[in-house]
Design a protein around this motif. Structure first.
Motif, PDB file in Angstrom:
ATOM      1  N   GLY A 125       0.894  -1.401  -0.129  1.00  0.00           N
ATOM      2  CA  GLY A 125       0.011   0.020  -0.121  1.00  0.00           C
ATOM      3  C   GLY A 125       0.878   1.102   0.087  1.00  0.00           C
ATOM      4  N   TYR A 126       1.797   1.041   0.819  1.00  0.00           N
ATOM      5  CA  TYR A 126       2.932   2.358   0.890  1.00  0.00           C
ATOM      6  C   TYR A 126       3.730   2.614  -0.593  1.00  0.00           C
ATOM      7  CZ  TYR A 126       6.960   5.079   2.236  1.00  0.00           C
ATOM      8  OH  TYR A 126       7.881   6.160   2.394  1.00  0.00           O
ATOM      9  N   ILE A 127       3.856   1.763  -0.973  1.00  0.00           N
ATOM     10  CA  ILE A 127       4.812   1.719  -2.457  1.00  0.00           C
ATOM     11  C   ILE A 127       3.694   2.044  -3.437  1.00  0.00           C
ATOM     12  CG2 ILE A 127       5.651   0.153  -4.227  1.00  0.00           C
ATOM     13  CD1 ILE A 127       6.775  -1.586  -1.881  1.00  0.00           C
ATOM     14  N   ALA A 128       2.449   1.710  -3.411  1.00  0.00           N
ATOM     15  CA  ALA A 128       1.596   1.822  -4.399  1.00  0.00           C
ATOM     16  C   ALA A 128       1.039   3.621  -4.359  1.00  0.00           C
ATOM     17  CB  ALA A 128       0.363   0.999  -4.360  1.00  0.00           C
ATOM     18  N   ALA A 129       0.822   3.853  -3.108  1.00  0.00           N
ATOM     19  CA  ALA A 129       0.604   5.288  -2.826  1.00  0.00           C
ATOM     20  C   ALA A 129       1.609   6.137  -3.199  1.00  0.00           C
ATOM     21  CB  ALA A 129      -0.224   5.319  -1.444  1.00  0.00           C
ATOM     22  N   SER A 130       2.703   5.838  -2.640  1.00  0.00           N
ATOM     23  CA  SER A 130       3.727   6.789  -3.070  1.00  0.00           C
ATOM     24  C   SER A 130       4.186   6.728  -4.698  1.00  0.00           C
ATOM     25  CB  SER A 130       5.111   6.284  -2.368  1.00  0.00           C
ATOM     26  OG  SER A 130       5.886   7.221  -2.569  1.00  0.00           O
ATOM     27  N   ALA A 131       4.292   5.971  -5.404  1.00  0.00           N
ATOM     28  CA  ALA A 131       4.824   5.778  -6.564  1.00  0.00           C
ATOM     29  C   ALA A 131       3.471   6.231  -7.619  1.00  0.00           C
ATOM     30  CB  ALA A 131       4.940   4.230  -7.085  1.00  0.00           C
ATOM     31  N   SER A 132       2.242   5.990  -7.132  1.00  0.00           N
ATOM     32  CA  SER A 132       1.135   6.469  -8.011  1.00  0.00           C
ATOM     33  C   SER A 132       0.947   8.095  -7.907  1.00  0.00           C
ATOM     34  CB  SER A 132      -0.118   5.911  -7.535  1.00  0.00           C
ATOM     35  OG  SER A 132      -0.540   6.105  -6.178  1.00  0.00           O
ATOM     36  N   LEU A 133       1.404   8.613  -6.647  1.00  0.00           N
ATOM     37  CA  LEU A 133       1.379  10.155  -6.393  1.00  0.00           C
ATOM     38  C   LEU A 133       2.181  10.817  -7.053  1.00  0.00           C
ATOM     39  CD1 LEU A 133      -0.336  12.447  -4.978  1.00  0.00           C
ATOM     40  CD2 LEU A 133       1.665  12.162  -3.107  1.00  0.00           C
ATOM     41  N   ILE A 134       3.434  10.099  -7.148  1.00  0.00           N
ATOM     42  CA  ILE A 134       4.538  11.055  -8.021  1.00  0.00           C
ATOM     43  C   ILE A 134       4.226  10.804  -9.571  1.00  0.00           C
ATOM     44  CG2 ILE A 134       6.958  10.753  -8.708  1.00  0.00           C
ATOM     45  CD1 ILE A 134       7.603   9.993  -5.795  1.00  0.00           C
ATOM     46  N   THR A 135       3.757   9.684  -9.952  1.00  0.00           N
ATOM     47  CA  THR A 135       3.397   9.573 -11.274  1.00  0.00           C
ATOM     48  C   THR A 135       2.187  10.487 -11.810  1.00  0.00           C
ATOM     49  OG1 THR A 135       4.258   6.953 -11.304  1.00  0.00           O
ATOM     50  CG2 THR A 135       2.916   7.788 -13.034  1.00  0.00           C
ATOM     51  N   PHE A 136       1.160  10.573 -10.886  1.00  0.00           N
ATOM     52  CA  PHE A 136       0.114  11.281 -11.183  1.00  0.00           C
ATOM     53  C   PHE A 136       0.360  12.716 -11.278  1.00  0.00           C
ATOM     54  CE2 PHE A 136      -4.484  10.307  -9.563  1.00  0.00           C
ATOM     55  CZ  PHE A 136      -4.986  11.025 -10.656  1.00  0.00           C
ATOM     56  N   ASN A 137       1.265  13.371 -10.179  1.00  0.00           N
ATOM     57  CA  ASN A 137       1.705  14.675 -10.280  1.00  0.00           C
ATOM     58  C   ASN A 137       2.495  15.180 -11.705  1.00  0.00           C
ATOM     59  OD1 ASN A 137       0.812  15.025  -7.917  1.00  0.00           O
ATOM     60  ND2 ASN A 137       2.869  15.024  -6.608  1.00  0.00           N
ATOM     61  N   LYS A 138       3.305  14.082 -12.107  1.00  0.00           N
ATOM     62  CA  LYS A 138       4.078  14.354 -13.561  1.00  0.00           C
ATOM     63  C   LYS A 138       2.983  14.378 -14.621  1.00  0.00           C
ATOM     64  CE  LYS A 138       7.342  14.093 -16.505  1.00  0.00           C
ATOM     65  NZ  LYS A 138       8.495  15.127 -16.639  1.00  0.00           N
ATOM     66  N   TYR A 139       1.894  13.447 -14.469  1.00  0.00           N
ATOM     67  CA  TYR A 139       0.789  13.167 -15.453  1.00  0.00           C
ATOM     68  C   TYR A 139       0.224  14.830 -15.509  1.00  0.00           C
ATOM     69  CZ  TYR A 139      -3.496  12.206 -18.091  1.00  0.00           C
ATOM     70  OH  TYR A 139      -4.537  12.037 -18.754  1.00  0.00           O
ATOM     71  N   LEU A 140      -0.415  15.478 -14.317  1.00  0.00           N
ATOM     72  CA  LEU A 140      -0.944  16.397 -14.044  1.00  0.00           C
ATOM     73  C   LEU A 140      -0.199  17.682 -14.577  1.00  0.00           C
ATOM     74  CD1 LEU A 140      -3.259  15.969 -11.069  1.00  0.00           C
ATOM     75  CD2 LEU A 140      -4.247  16.375 -13.425  1.00  0.00           C
ATOM     76  N   MET A 141       1.059  17.727 -14.301  1.00  0.00           N
ATOM     77  CA  MET A 141       1.897  19.152 -14.580  1.00  0.00           C
ATOM     78  C   MET A 141       2.022  19.071 -16.145  1.00  0.00           C
ATOM     79  SD  MET A 141       1.979  20.912 -11.955  1.00  0.00           S
ATOM     80  CE  MET A 141       3.487  21.787 -12.614  1.00  0.00           C
ATOM     81  N   HIS A 142       1.667  18.397 -16.942  1.00  0.00           N
ATOM     82  CA  HIS A 142       1.936  18.473 -18.501  1.00  0.00           C
ATOM     83  C   HIS A 142       1.087  19.870 -18.771  1.00  0.00           C
ATOM     84  CE1 HIS A 142       1.489  17.712 -22.632  1.00  0.00           C
ATOM     85  NE2 HIS A 142       2.396  16.932 -22.308  1.00  0.00           N
ATOM     86  N   ALA A 143       1.798  20.478 -19.912  1.00  0.00           N
ATOM     87  CA  ALA A 143       1.157  21.788 -20.277  1.00  0.00           C
ATOM     88  C   ALA A 143      -0.277  21.632 -20.959  1.00  0.00           C
ATOM     89  CB  ALA A 143       2.228  22.272 -21.365  1.00  0.00           C
ATOM     90  N   ASP A 144      -0.415  20.337 -21.084  1.00  0.00           N
ATOM     91  CA  ASP A 144      -1.919  20.299 -21.702  1.00  0.00           C
ATOM     92  C   ASP A 144      -2.873  19.841 -20.812  1.00  0.00           C
ATOM     93  OD1 ASP A 144      -1.069  20.820 -24.396  1.00  0.00           O
ATOM     94  OD2 ASP A 144      -0.617  18.702 -24.785  1.00  0.00           O
ATOM     95  N   ARG A 145      -2.499  19.664 -19.537  1.00  0.00           N
ATOM     96  CA  ARG A 145      -3.563  19.367 -18.280  1.00  0.00           C
ATOM     97  C   ARG A 145      -3.629  20.491 -17.083  1.00  0.00           C
ATOM     98  NH1 ARG A 145      -0.494  14.642 -19.547  1.00  0.00           N
ATOM     99  NH2 ARG A 145      -1.175  13.467 -20.809  1.00  0.00           N
ATOM    100  N   PHE A 146      -2.849  20.159 -16.268  1.00  0.00           N
ATOM    101  CA  PHE A 146      -2.813  21.396 -15.131  1.00  0.00           C
ATOM    102  C   PHE A 146      -1.567  21.767 -14.627  1.00  0.00           C
ATOM    103  CE2 PHE A 146      -4.188  22.813 -10.876  1.00  0.00           C
ATOM    104  CZ  PHE A 146      -5.107  23.643 -11.183  1.00  0.00           C
ATOM    105  N   PRO A 147      -0.753  22.495 -15.685  1.00  0.00           N
ATOM    106  CA  PRO A 147       0.623  22.957 -15.090  1.00  0.00           C
ATOM    107  C   PRO A 147       0.733  24.027 -14.181  1.00  0.00           C
ATOM    108  CG  PRO A 147       0.087  23.766 -17.360  1.00  0.00           C
ATOM    109  CD  PRO A 147      -1.110  23.022 -16.950  1.00  0.00           C
ATOM    110  N   PHE A 148       0.012  23.963 -13.319  1.00  0.00           N
ATOM    111  CA  PHE A 148      -0.129  25.254 -12.075  1.00  0.00           C
ATOM    112  C   PHE A 148       0.336  24.677 -11.028  1.00  0.00           C
ATOM    113  CE2 PHE A 148      -3.422  25.671 -15.202  1.00  0.00           C
ATOM    114  CZ  PHE A 148      -2.682  26.919 -16.070  1.00  0.00           C
ATOM    115  N   ALA A 149       1.761  24.531 -10.392  1.00  0.00           N
ATOM    116  CA  ALA A 149       2.089  23.932  -9.237  1.00  0.00           C
ATOM    117  C   ALA A 149       1.421  24.529  -8.020  1.00  0.00           C
ATOM    118  CB  ALA A 149       3.710  23.757  -9.368  1.00  0.00           C
ATOM    119  N   LYS A 150       1.458  25.858  -7.986  1.00  0.00           N
ATOM    120  CA  LYS A 150       0.926  26.250  -6.705  1.00  0.00           C
ATOM    121  C   LYS A 150      -0.398  25.926  -6.517  1.00  0.00           C
ATOM    122  CE  LYS A 150       2.214  30.738  -7.355  1.00  0.00           C
ATOM    123  NZ  LYS A 150       3.145  30.606  -8.514  1.00  0.00           N
ATOM    124  N   ALA A 151      -1.519  26.085  -7.645  1.00  0.00           N
ATOM    125  CA  ALA A 151      -2.791  25.684  -7.277  1.00  0.00           C
ATOM    126  C   ALA A 151      -3.078  24.113  -7.004  1.00  0.00           C
ATOM    127  CB  ALA A 151      -3.493  25.894  -8.628  1.00  0.00           C
TER     128      ALA A 151
END
Length: 328
Positions: free
Chosen positions: A19-45
């Motif tokens: 659970g720890y590995i899945a939650a941690s790895a998925s969050l980092i991958t998720f953040n990278k996915y969302l921070m793409h210029a075509d999605r939600f590249p607003f780090a503060k928000a």
């Protein structure tokens, strides 16, 4: 053959670790996915959303299961002392998360993860400076292995971007400083808070500076992007809260050895995920450097476990001596 109790303990450790590995790895991958210029590249928000959802979920969890917050009464009684620690801590945590998420715009997940491995050396140096850790050349030698591995990883980065590197280093310095303050609040001060109570108070202290920063530097594209991707952003924020819960459970239920091993597996999974999901190229130098770093982290974990065992033995001896002295 292992007994039923041993199998139960091993199964619990494996389940929590997964659970720890899945939650941690998925969050980092998720953040990278969302921070793409075509999605939600607003780090503060994005980071502000994480903190607001974490605080909201903490309120709900505390209302439903207050027993999970054993030191909440102590925190409320000493709120003035707590705020003194948490205002700078919350600001540092906000800065750390913002810079970390912003770095995804410029650098690969694998490279940023390689950089994060150096946190153990940063925390040790800062801990020595404020008297929380005892300096020893043995520790320095082990940390030199970690730093050497991290240096190899950075040197082997084929798509090195200086701004991404500087954002990540700023994030790590802020996070390490936050961890030092957190250690004082959770164990070194009179408060000694449990993890969930700590998160309960930390989240709003981090959210306030982030919301102010968002308001000051508001961009008109934030709201349309949020409206287009809000289900994914909300799921991402819930992932961040779930990680806090899993970390709290891990610290409570797992042994130090298990936690170190799971941490090493987690880092390997994150690097592998970066390569498979995002196609990040990992050079031979980085593979060698990461292997060296993992060895260093394992040695460091082993050293800290032995230190903890010695401290536990000393406490046991002191508890045996005191009753004897009282009788005399």
């Amino acid at each position: 053959m292992p007994s039923t109790n041993e199998l139960k303990i091993a199964s619990e450790a494996a389940l929590i670790g997964a659970g720890y590995i899945a939650a941690s790895a998925s969050l980092i991958t998720f953040n990278k996915y969302l921070m793409h210029a075509d999605r939600f590249p607003f780090a503060k928000a994005l980071t502000a959303t994480h903190m607001l959802v974490t605080f909201s979920m903490s309120l709900i969890l505390y209302t439903v299961a207050p027993s999970l917050y054993p030191t909440m009464g102590k925190a409320k009684a000493n709120w003035q002392t707590l705020i003194k620690y948490l205002i700078p801590l919350g600001s540092l945590f906000a800065l750390s998360l913002y810079c970390s998420n912003r770095a995804y715009l410029y650098s690969s997940v694998a490279f940023l993860q390689f950089c994060k491995e150096g946190n153990v050396a940063l925390v040790f140096a800062m801990s020595c400076a404020v008297g929380l850790q005892a300096f020893s050349w043995k520790k320095v030698a082990i940390l030199a292995v970690v730093v050497s591995g991290c240096s190899l990883c950075a040197h082997g980065e084929l798509n090195f971007v200086m701004i991404g590197f500087l954002l990540q280093i700023t994030s790590q310095v802020a996070e390490s400083t936050k961890n030092i303050i957190g250690e004082v609040v959770m164990s070194g001060s009179d408060l000694k808070l449990d993890v969930l109570t700590f998160v309960f108070f930390q989240a709003p202290c981090s959210a306030v500076p982030l919301v102010i920063a968002c308001a000051v530097s508001w961009e008109p594209n934030i709201l349309p992007a949020f409206q287009a991707h809000w289900p994914i952003i909300l799921l991402n924020a819930l992932n961040a809260f779930a990680l806090n819960l899993v970390i709290a459970t891990s610290l409570k239920r797992l042994s130090a050895v298990a936690f170190v091993i799971i941490g090493i597996v987690k880092d390997s999974v994150i690097v592998a995920t970066s390569s498979f999901v995002f196609g990040d190229h990992i050079s031979t130098a980085q593979l060698v450097g990461f292997s060296v770093t993992v060895v260093g982290i394992a040695l460091w974990g082993n050293l800290k476990i032995k230190e903890q065992e010695e401290q536990n033995k000393l406490r046991e001896q002191e508890s045996l001596v005191k009753p004897t002295a009282a009788k005399v």
